[in-house]
Each structure stands twice: as C-alpha cells, then as structure tokens.
Design a protein around this motif. Structure first.
Motif, PDB file in Angstrom:
ATOM      1  N   ALA A  52       1.060   0.873   2.610  1.00  0.00           N
ATOM      2  CA  ALA A  52       1.389   0.608   1.208  1.00  0.00           C
ATOM      3  C   ALA A  52       0.897  -0.781   0.802  1.00  0.00           C
ATOM      4  O   ALA A  52       0.664  -1.037  -0.379  1.00  0.00           O
ATOM      5  CB  ALA A  52       2.898   0.711   0.997  1.00  0.00           C
ATOM      6  N   TYR A  53       0.739  -1.660   1.785  1.00  0.00           N
ATOM      7  CA  TYR A  53       0.351  -3.035   1.459  1.00  0.00           C
ATOM      8  C   TYR A  53      -1.058  -3.194   0.892  1.00  0.00           C
ATOM      9  O   TYR A  53      -1.221  -3.827  -0.149  1.00  0.00           O
ATOM     10  CB  TYR A  53       0.561  -3.960   2.682  1.00  0.00           C
ATOM     11  CG  TYR A  53       1.985  -4.456   2.734  1.00  0.00           C
ATOM     12  CD1 TYR A  53       2.387  -5.520   1.932  1.00  0.00           C
ATOM     13  CD2 TYR A  53       2.932  -3.840   3.534  1.00  0.00           C
ATOM     14  CE1 TYR A  53       3.703  -5.958   1.935  1.00  0.00           C
ATOM     15  CE2 TYR A  53       4.258  -4.268   3.551  1.00  0.00           C
ATOM     16  CZ  TYR A  53       4.634  -5.330   2.747  1.00  0.00           C
ATOM     17  OH  TYR A  53       5.923  -5.756   2.733  1.00  0.00           O
ATOM     18  N   PRO A  54      -2.090  -2.646   1.562  1.00  0.00           N
ATOM     19  CA  PRO A  54      -3.451  -2.909   1.044  1.00  0.00           C
ATOM     20  C   PRO A  54      -3.645  -2.586  -0.444  1.00  0.00           C
ATOM     21  O   PRO A  54      -4.115  -3.457  -1.189  1.00  0.00           O
ATOM     22  CB  PRO A  54      -4.344  -2.064   1.956  1.00  0.00           C
ATOM     23  CG  PRO A  54      -3.560  -1.918   3.217  1.00  0.00           C
ATOM     24  CD  PRO A  54      -2.117  -1.874   2.806  1.00  0.00           C
ATOM     25  N   PRO A  55      -3.255  -1.367  -0.917  1.00  0.00           N
ATOM     26  CA  PRO A  55      -3.496  -1.118  -2.343  1.00  0.00           C
ATOM     27  C   PRO A  55      -2.741  -2.074  -3.260  1.00  0.00           C
ATOM     28  O   PRO A  55      -3.304  -2.573  -4.241  1.00  0.00           O
ATOM     29  CB  PRO A  55      -3.040   0.326  -2.559  1.00  0.00           C
ATOM     30  CG  PRO A  55      -2.269   0.712  -1.354  1.00  0.00           C
ATOM     31  CD  PRO A  55      -2.705  -0.168  -0.250  1.00  0.00           C
ATOM     32  N   GLY A 142       7.636 -14.393   4.998  1.00  0.00           N
ATOM     33  CA  GLY A 142       7.427 -14.693   3.578  1.00  0.00           C
ATOM     34  C   GLY A 142       6.418 -13.766   2.919  1.00  0.00           C
ATOM     35  O   GLY A 142       5.781 -14.127   1.935  1.00  0.00           O
ATOM     36  N   VAL A 143       6.270 -12.562   3.492  1.00  0.00           N
ATOM     37  CA  VAL A 143       5.377 -11.571   2.884  1.00  0.00           C
ATOM     38  C   VAL A 143       6.181 -10.819   1.806  1.00  0.00           C
ATOM     39  O   VAL A 143       7.361 -10.552   1.991  1.00  0.00           O
ATOM     40  CB  VAL A 143       4.839 -10.597   3.965  1.00  0.00           C
ATOM     41  CG1 VAL A 143       4.071  -9.443   3.346  1.00  0.00           C
ATOM     42  CG2 VAL A 143       3.962 -11.348   4.957  1.00  0.00           C
ATOM     43  N   ALA A 144       5.522 -10.506   0.710  1.00  0.00           N
ATOM     44  CA  ALA A 144       6.202  -9.821  -0.395  1.00  0.00           C
ATOM     45  C   ALA A 144       6.641  -8.431   0.038  1.00  0.00           C
ATOM     46  O   ALA A 144       6.032  -7.829   0.921  1.00  0.00           O
ATOM     47  CB  ALA A 144       5.252  -9.705  -1.572  1.00  0.00           C
TER      48      ALA A 144
ATOM     49  N   CYS B  16       0.396 -14.705   1.437  1.00  0.00           N
ATOM     50  CA  CYS B  16      -0.592 -14.048   0.580  1.00  0.00           C
ATOM     51  C   CYS B  16      -0.078 -12.680   0.135  1.00  0.00           C
ATOM     52  O   CYS B  16       0.403 -11.937   0.980  1.00  0.00           O
ATOM     53  CB  CYS B  16      -1.900 -13.887   1.338  1.00  0.00           C
ATOM     54  SG  CYS B  16      -3.083 -12.767   0.596  1.00  0.00           S
ATOM     55  N   PRO B  17      -0.185 -12.260  -1.112  1.00  0.00           N
ATOM     56  CA  PRO B  17      -0.796 -12.970  -2.237  1.00  0.00           C
ATOM     57  C   PRO B  17       0.234 -13.657  -3.144  1.00  0.00           C
ATOM     58  O   PRO B  17      -0.097 -13.981  -4.270  1.00  0.00           O
ATOM     59  CB  PRO B  17      -1.485 -11.830  -2.996  1.00  0.00           C
ATOM     60  CG  PRO B  17      -0.516 -10.691  -2.854  1.00  0.00           C
ATOM     61  CD  PRO B  17       0.165 -10.873  -1.513  1.00  0.00           C
ATOM     62  N   LEU B  18       1.466 -13.835  -2.649  1.00  0.00           N
ATOM     63  CA  LEU B  18       2.526 -14.338  -3.528  1.00  0.00           C
ATOM     64  C   LEU B  18       2.216 -15.687  -4.191  1.00  0.00           C
ATOM     65  O   LEU B  18       2.474 -15.846  -5.391  1.00  0.00           O
ATOM     66  CB  LEU B  18       3.859 -14.389  -2.777  1.00  0.00           C
ATOM     67  CG  LEU B  18       4.553 -13.029  -2.599  1.00  0.00           C
ATOM     68  CD1 LEU B  18       5.801 -13.176  -1.754  1.00  0.00           C
ATOM     69  CD2 LEU B  18       4.909 -12.428  -3.951  1.00  0.00           C
ATOM     70  N   PRO B  19       1.667 -16.683  -3.446  1.00  0.00           N
ATOM     71  CA  PRO B  19       1.387 -17.962  -4.122  1.00  0.00           C
ATOM     72  C   PRO B  19       0.477 -17.804  -5.350  1.00  0.00           C
ATOM     73  O   PRO B  19       0.708 -18.420  -6.392  1.00  0.00           O
ATOM     74  CB  PRO B  19       0.710 -18.801  -3.032  1.00  0.00           C
ATOM     75  CG  PRO B  19       1.246 -18.245  -1.755  1.00  0.00           C
ATOM     76  CD  PRO B  19       1.374 -16.771  -1.999  1.00  0.00           C
ATOM     77  N   ILE B  20      -0.518 -16.924  -5.227  1.00  0.00           N
ATOM     78  CA  ILE B  20      -1.442 -16.694  -6.339  1.00  0.00           C
ATOM     79  C   ILE B  20      -0.729 -15.979  -7.496  1.00  0.00           C
ATOM     80  O   ILE B  20      -0.867 -16.351  -8.660  1.00  0.00           O
ATOM     81  CB  ILE B  20      -2.657 -15.840  -5.868  1.00  0.00           C
ATOM     82  CG1 ILE B  20      -3.513 -16.638  -4.879  1.00  0.00           C
ATOM     83  CG2 ILE B  20      -3.496 -15.351  -7.041  1.00  0.00           C
ATOM     84  CD1 ILE B  20      -4.267 -17.790  -5.476  1.00  0.00           C
ATOM     85  N   LEU B  21       0.072 -14.980  -7.151  1.00  0.00           N
ATOM     86  CA  LEU B  21       0.776 -14.223  -8.195  1.00  0.00           C
ATOM     87  C   LEU B  21       1.740 -15.123  -8.965  1.00  0.00           C
ATOM     88  O   LEU B  21       1.822 -15.069 -10.193  1.00  0.00           O
ATOM     89  CB  LEU B  21       1.549 -13.041  -7.593  1.00  0.00           C
ATOM     90  CG  LEU B  21       0.741 -11.975  -6.850  1.00  0.00           C
ATOM     91  CD1 LEU B  21       1.627 -10.799  -6.460  1.00  0.00           C
ATOM     92  CD2 LEU B  21      -0.426 -11.487  -7.686  1.00  0.00           C
ATOM     93  N   ARG B  22       2.463 -15.991  -8.218  1.00  0.00           N
ATOM     94  CA  ARG B  22       3.413 -16.887  -8.878  1.00  0.00           C
ATOM     95  C   ARG B  22       2.686 -17.931  -9.726  1.00  0.00           C
ATOM     96  O   ARG B  22       3.140 -18.295 -10.805  1.00  0.00           O
ATOM     97  CB  ARG B  22       4.300 -17.590  -7.840  1.00  0.00           C
ATOM     98  CG  ARG B  22       5.186 -16.655  -7.055  1.00  0.00           C
ATOM     99  CD  ARG B  22       6.331 -16.096  -7.902  1.00  0.00           C
ATOM    100  NE  ARG B  22       6.781 -14.806  -7.401  1.00  0.00           N
ATOM    101  CZ  ARG B  22       7.691 -14.640  -6.444  1.00  0.00           C
ATOM    102  NH1 ARG B  22       8.281 -15.670  -5.924  1.00  0.00           N
ATOM    103  NH2 ARG B  22       8.017 -13.425  -6.036  1.00  0.00           N
ATOM    104  N   THR B  23       1.553 -18.409  -9.215  1.00  0.00           N
ATOM    105  CA  THR B  23       0.762 -19.400  -9.950  1.00  0.00           C
ATOM    106  C   THR B  23       0.280 -18.819 -11.265  1.00  0.00           C
ATOM    107  O   THR B  23       0.397 -19.434 -12.331  1.00  0.00           O
ATOM    108  CB  THR B  23      -0.450 -19.861  -9.102  1.00  0.00           C
ATOM    109  OG1 THR B  23       0.034 -20.406  -7.883  1.00  0.00           O
ATOM    110  CG2 THR B  23      -1.283 -20.896  -9.834  1.00  0.00           C
ATOM    111  N   LYS B  24      -0.238 -17.599 -11.165  1.00  0.00           N
ATOM    112  CA  LYS B  24      -0.754 -16.914 -12.345  1.00  0.00           C
ATOM    113  C   LYS B  24       0.363 -16.733 -13.385  1.00  0.00           C
ATOM    114  O   LYS B  24       0.179 -16.971 -14.577  1.00  0.00           O
ATOM    115  CB  LYS B  24      -1.332 -15.559 -11.910  1.00  0.00           C
ATOM    116  CG  LYS B  24      -1.201 -14.438 -12.875  1.00  0.00           C
ATOM    117  CD  LYS B  24      -2.347 -14.395 -13.848  1.00  0.00           C
ATOM    118  CE  LYS B  24      -2.123 -13.270 -14.832  1.00  0.00           C
ATOM    119  NZ  LYS B  24      -2.967 -13.240 -15.951  1.00  0.00           N
TER     120      LYS B  24
END
Lengths: 203, 77
Positions: A52-55, A142-144, B16-24
C-alpha cells in the motif's frame, strides 16, 4: 522547390530565417514546458500493508510537487479504498521481508528472524502478529500510516478511481468505500488518462 | 533555527515523504515572499527539499546540517 520554400521571399537570407526560427522555436518550447503541469497515473493492484505504501507515497509526493495525480485501484488494490483500513502483511513466501523486533534492546532488534515457511504457515495468527510488529516499526521510524498518506492525497485533490468490475467480482458494495472516490470506472476509462500522463506506474 | 523566518515547522522524527508533505501544507497557507524554517531528521530530506523547491518554484534560501538535524529556510514563491 517545396511549398514552404516558395513562401519565403526569394531575397530573404535563409540563414537569417533559420536563425530566427531556431530562437523562436526554443522560446516557444520553453514556454510550453513552463506551462506544462506534470501528471502521474498509477494502477494499484495490491492490497497488503507493505504494497500500500508505494502508490500512496508516490501519489502524495507528486501532489506536493504540484502534479496532477490519478490512481486506478483494481483487484486487491481496492482494499486501499475501504472506509476501514485493515491492511495486513504476510511474511509467508516472502524471503525479502526482514523480520525484526520493534522493541527490546538494540542487539535483539538487530536480529533478522528467519522463520521457515512451514513454521509460519503452521502458527495460527502469525500474520496478525507480523502485522502488529510492522505497525509498531512504522510508528517507531516516523513513517506515515497509510491512512495519513491517503488523506494527504485526497487533500491535494488526487483522483482516486475504483475498478467497478472488481467491486462486482469480489461482491463488494460501494458503501464499504470512502465517499471521496472520484469515479467507479473500467479499464477503458482509465487508459486514456494513463496515455496522457507523463509518468504511468503499475504497482 | 533561523529566528527571522515568518513561520517554523518541526518535522523531526518524521520519515519520507512526511517532511515534504508538511512543508507543502505549511507553504500553501502562507503568502508569497514569506519564509518558512523547517527542521528535519530524515537524511533523505536534504536532497528531497532541493528537488521539491526546484519543481515548485519556491526558493531554498539555505540548508544546513547541524548534529544530525537538517535546517531549511524556504521562501514561498
């Protein structure tokens, strides 16, 4: 003499014309590039937590970059559009998946537990445990979460399409899915979008 | 952390990619010319933030590394 050459006055210096044309062409192409909004089209076909992560990572990042994003969720990928996300991972038959403890002393966390397939298959609830450990690892690093990434996509107006055929095939009903779905469509509707996209990925 | 930035954003601990998403997200709520100071611990953010600014037209005024932390100053386009 070609028709185009006839249009150019005979006394016009051709090299000057070519020079003018080259410059003009460059300018116009640069204008076109600057005005172009890049687009990303993804076909998401897997419904496990790892896949699910890549897309969603690529789609949310592309949205942050200002790209136009559309994702077509088909087959097991439809699982990623459910209102209640219960995504699991299966280490069974996946020798690439590291099996590490997300807690305990560092030496313990560093061990990659190579569990034989026959053992994994024989223990009831093995996938539930593996999923729980993976969720903890995601949190620690800290991964979403998938939910967060999906919300980021929706906030950025990425278009999430569901494959109608799969809904019928798997006996789902539309109210099991998030209301933000941009459309219930088929291959014939998504392919023309994919054709026009700058980046098209099958995941 | 730059104290003269209009706003600051703490993405420490995010990957990744949270820092970019939050910055945006932070930048879209700001006015053109305002500056955003971002702190991050994701080593990938060093390259990603450059690419993000290049693509979106925001100006990466400065980026620095300080004891495993990355600091970026971005001016909104």
């Amino acid at each position: 003499m070609g028709a185009a050459e006839k249009l150019i006055a005979e006394n016009l210096d051709k090299s000057l014309f070519n020079q003018w044309f080259d410059q003009r062409f460059e300018t116009k192409m640069a204008e076109r590039d600057a005005a172009h909004v890049p687009s990303l089209a993804i076909i998401a076909t897997k419904g496990t937590m790892d896949w699910a992560y890549p897309p969603f990572i690529l789609a949310s990042t592309a949205s942050a970059l200002g790209w136009d994003v559309s994702i077509f969720f088909t087959f097991y990928g439809l699982e990623l559009l459910k209102k209640d996300l219960h995504l699991e991972i299966s280490p069974l038959g996946n020798p690439s998946m590291p099996m590490k403890m997300p807690f305990g002393p560092q030496w313990l966390q560093d061990i990659n537990w190579k569990v034989p397939n026959v053992v994994m298959a024989g223990i009831p609830g093995f996938e539930k445990v593996a999923t729980g450990l993976m969720e903890q690892t995601v949190k620690n690093k800290g991964v979403a979460t998938i939910d967060e990434l999906r919300s980021a996509c929706l906030e950025a107006d990425a278009k999430l399409y569901a494959c109608q055929m799969t809904v019928d095939l798997f006996g789902y009903s539309q109210d099991e899915f998030i209301p933000e779905i941009a459309g219930w469509i088929g291959a014939a509707s998504f392919l023309p979008q994919a054709q026009k996209s700058d980046v098209c990925l099958f995941i | 952390m730059s104290t003269n930035a209009t706003q600051s954003l703490d993405t420490r601990g995010m990957n990744c990619p949270l820092p970019i998403l939050r910055t945006k997200k932070a930048l879209s709520a700001m006015a053109a010319g305002e500056t955003l100071a971002v702190t991050a611990t994701d080593p990938g953010s060093l390259k990603d933030m450059q690419a993000f600014c290049k693509q979106t037209g925001h100006e990466l005024v400065s980026s620095s590394t300080n004891q495993g932390e990355f600091e970026f100053l971005i001016r909104r386009a």
